[in-house]
Design a protein around this motif. Structure first.
Motif, mmCIF file in Angstrom:
data_model
loop_
_atom_site.group_PDB
_atom_site.id
_atom_site.type_symbol
_atom_site.label_atom_id
_atom_site.label_comp_id
_atom_site.label_asym_id
_atom_site.label_seq_id
_atom_site.Cartn_x
_atom_site.Cartn_y
_atom_site.Cartn_z
ATOM 1 N N ARG A 60 134.792 47.253 -49.072
ATOM 2 C CA ARG A 60 133.539 47.459 -49.810
ATOM 3 C C ARG A 60 132.497 46.407 -49.420
ATOM 4 O O ARG A 60 131.321 46.732 -49.243
ATOM 5 N N ARG A 64 129.000 47.369 -47.544
ATOM 6 C CA ARG A 64 127.735 47.134 -48.250
ATOM 7 C C ARG A 64 126.766 46.317 -47.394
ATOM 8 O O ARG A 64 125.561 46.396 -47.593
ATOM 9 N N ARG A 365 137.857 54.305 -58.956
ATOM 10 C CA ARG A 365 136.805 53.932 -58.004
ATOM 11 C C ARG A 365 137.358 53.960 -56.576
ATOM 12 O O ARG A 365 137.315 52.956 -55.863
ATOM 13 N N GLY A 370 133.430 56.633 -49.031
ATOM 14 C CA GLY A 370 132.815 55.462 -48.423
ATOM 15 C C GLY A 370 132.127 54.612 -49.485
ATOM 16 O O GLY A 370 132.347 54.772 -50.686
ATOM 17 N N TYR A 371 131.284 53.706 -49.022
ATOM 18 C CA TYR A 371 130.624 52.759 -49.918
ATOM 19 C C TYR A 371 129.397 52.227 -49.194
ATOM 20 O O TYR A 371 129.339 52.204 -47.968
ATOM 21 N N GLY A 372 128.411 51.796 -49.976
ATOM 22 C CA GLY A 372 127.201 51.254 -49.364
ATOM 23 C C GLY A 372 126.218 52.358 -48.997
ATOM 24 O O GLY A 372 126.354 53.518 -49.418
ATOM 25 N N ALA A 373 125.253 52.008 -48.191
ATOM 26 C CA ALA A 373 124.161 52.925 -47.868
ATOM 27 C C ALA A 373 124.641 54.161 -47.125
ATOM 28 O O ALA A 373 123.945 55.179 -47.103
ATOM 29 N N ILE A 375 127.328 55.854 -47.907
ATOM 30 C CA ILE A 375 128.223 56.663 -48.749
ATOM 31 C C ILE A 375 127.914 58.149 -48.535
ATOM 32 O O ILE A 375 126.771 58.526 -48.282
ATOM 33 N N GLN A 379 128.733 64.011 -51.544
ATOM 34 C CA GLN A 379 129.815 63.777 -52.513
ATOM 35 C C GLN A 379 129.669 64.633 -53.768
ATOM 36 O O GLN A 379 130.669 65.129 -54.302
ATOM 37 N N CYS B 44 125.093 49.130 -58.178
ATOM 38 C CA CYS B 44 125.592 50.468 -58.500
ATOM 39 C C CYS B 44 127.119 50.451 -58.451
ATOM 40 O O CYS B 44 127.704 50.027 -57.450
ATOM 41 N N PRO B 45 127.775 50.909 -59.527
ATOM 42 C CA PRO B 45 129.240 50.844 -59.533
ATOM 43 C C PRO B 45 129.897 51.783 -58.526
ATOM 44 O O PRO B 45 131.079 51.631 -58.225
ATOM 45 N N VAL B 46 129.149 52.734 -58.013
ATOM 46 C CA VAL B 46 129.734 53.700 -57.079
ATOM 47 C C VAL B 46 129.502 53.315 -55.622
ATOM 48 O O VAL B 46 130.414 53.376 -54.797
ATOM 49 N N CYS B 47 128.274 52.890 -55.290
ATOM 50 C CA CYS B 47 127.984 52.649 -53.864
ATOM 51 C C CYS B 47 127.532 51.231 -53.561
ATOM 52 O O CYS B 47 127.381 50.885 -52.385
ATOM 53 N N GLY B 48 127.280 50.421 -54.585
ATOM 54 C CA GLY B 48 126.912 49.034 -54.333
ATOM 55 C C GLY B 48 125.434 48.786 -54.094
ATOM 56 O O GLY B 48 125.035 47.666 -53.756
#
Lengths: 427, 58
Positions: A60, A64, A365, A370-373, A375, A379, B44-48
């Protein structure tokens, strides 16, 4: 123990697509890596060294920081040194065949994403609820017609999200099988059953050759559609992409074709893999089916857990644009980092009883999108599709069991079930 | 406590909605926490995505 460098014999199978056909073997390797080599370096012959990121928190943090960890300067997916050299040859010096949202870095990434992002926000997806539920019902009816047995992966899971996404895109239904074929060539380039006919799996350059062929197939297919939508825009995603402006200019051609390709492939394949996984789980756990039938309010949690459980995207690779400290290590500028989503989604520090399928897991969670920009843009659509299918199917599904051994695709990139034979009864 | 109606804010990256009435339990944010009172390092708790990446949501 030297924990900076992972023993090659331990990590080398992760670089081999065939390993991913055996999910247990993959989990065994990453469980050991999380314990003994949570953030260490793999030096596998034929490949540049990679930091292998196995822990949820690290994945993560790195995801990020897309200002530091880029996807476009080196291959965004695992590739050999020879394969990367061939990419540069095919593209005139770029590091990726594709220049989709996956590979783009800021600030370009944000500008490209903004072209279709509003169409995938929750309010817009909510407006699609009735149409998606109607499509889901047709596929549940189709499944009922196949009773008492079918291959759920091929007969339902592959076809249903393909229909939803390609309708949204504006692709005629007659072309959907072609899009499915190209998707499988792209994501399952090394799978003996799904690969491009004629491709040579003994050739280490095969992934690059196949991806270049697939790129050109998408270019041939979408070029007339792009011309059509520029001339006469329609209310579809194809029109948004074809007329998208990036900082006031037209999209660069490779990026535009890649945009069409990513929606036409990732837009359904990962949902298909997750849906097929869900049926696989139900066929092995009759008590779970009984719970869901007794309490349909568990279905959203079931869907979230199938996403964590399936983790269809196995890895992405990023390169560091500056030195970065994490977990007591220093990732140097230019180093490659391999992000293992399948490992992060089984990280025992993040998920209690990580190897137990639990539809009541809360919060869940997972990092399946994925995670960040970067993602997953789709979804919310993916969740709607899967909830709609299971909400229509589970009340009618009286029983299900495996009618043979399910099989996973042999792919180190996007991996999911390619065969889920079931025996079932429906109302 | 302000009597103004609770507001919602949308993550511009992933579409997650921060609802002041609900807070963000996963991040230790109590129900009834106004958006402007969220810590500046809240994400953001989902994507940061950072707090600045949220916009008012009808």
């Amino acid at each position: 123990m030297d924990t900076l460098r992972i023993p090659t014999e331990l990590v080398a199978p992760v670089f081999n697509p065939a390993t991913f056909g055996r999910r247990g073997a993959v989990h065994d390797i990453f469980t050991r890596l999380r314990r003994d080599y949570p953030l260490s370096v793999a030096e596998v012959p034929g490949y540049d060294p990679h930091w292998i990121v196995t822990k949820y928190a690290d994945l993560r943090e790195i995801s990020r920081r897309d200002d530091i960890f880029h996807g476009g300067e080196r291959s965004k997916t695992l590739i050999s040194q020879a394969g990367e050299a061939l990419v540069k040859k095919y593209t005139g010096g770029q590091s990726n065949i594709w220049r989709s949202l996956v590979q783009l870095d800021p600030p370009e990434h944000g500008a490209y994403r903004a072209v279709v992002a509003p169409s995938f926000m929750p309010d817009k997806i909510a407006q699609m609820k009735d149409s998606v539920h109607a499509i889901a019902k047709t596929y549940v009816d189709r499944l009922a017609d196949m009773a008492p047995s079918c291959d759920f992966a091929h007969d339902i899971a592959f076809m249903y999200p393909l229909k939803v996404v390609l309708d949204l895109m504006g692709v005629p239904e007659a072309d959907h099988p072609r899009m499915l074929r190209l998707t499988q060539w792209l994501f399952s380039y090394a799978d003996p059953d799904l690969k491009r006919p004629g491709s040579d799996l003994t050739n280490p350059d095969e992934i690059t050759k196949t991806w270049n062929i697939v790129f050109n197939e998408f270019k041939d297919f979408y070029s007339p559609i792009i011309a059509d939508r520029r001339k006469a825009p329609k209310p579809d995603i194809a029109s948004l992409i074809a007329n998208g402006r990036i900082f006031g200019n037209e999209m660069e051609e490779r990026a535009m074709i890649s945009y069409f390709a990513i929606v036409s492939t990732a837009g359904h394949d990962t949902t298909a893999a997750t849906t097929a996984t869900g049926m696989w789980v139900l066929a092995e756990q009759p008590a779970l089916l009984a719970r869901l039938k007794a309490d349909p309010a568990l279905i959203p949690g079931f869907v979230e857990e199938t996403i964590r459980w399936a983790s269809p995207v196995q890895q992405f690779v990023r390169s560091a644009t500056e030195d970065y400290e994490i977990r007591g290590r220093t990732i140097r500028k230019g180093d490659l980092v391999y992000l293992s989503y399948v490992s992060a989604n089984r990280d025992e520090e993040q998920f209690e009883n990580a190897f137990t399928f639990d539809p009541t897991r809360s919060p869940n969670r997972h990092i399946g999108f994925g995670y960040g920009a970067h993602i997953c843009l789709g979804q919310h659509l993916a969740r709607l599709e899967m909830r709609a299918l299971w909400e229509a199917l589970i009340p009618r599904l009286q029983s299900v069991e495996l009618a043979g051994e399910p099989q996973l695709t042999e792919s180190e990139f996007v991996c999911g079930p390619k065969l889920v034979p079931i025996r079932f009864a429906m109302q | 406590m302000s009597q103004a109606p609770w507001k919602k804010y949308l993550c511009s990256t992933c579409g997650t909605v921060y609802d002041e009435a609900e807070g963000d339990a996963d991040s230790g944010i109590a129900p009834g926490t106004r958006f402007e009172d969220l810590p500046e390092d809240w994400i953001c708790p989902v994507c940061g995505t950072a707090k600045a990446g949220f916009e008012p949501y009808a």
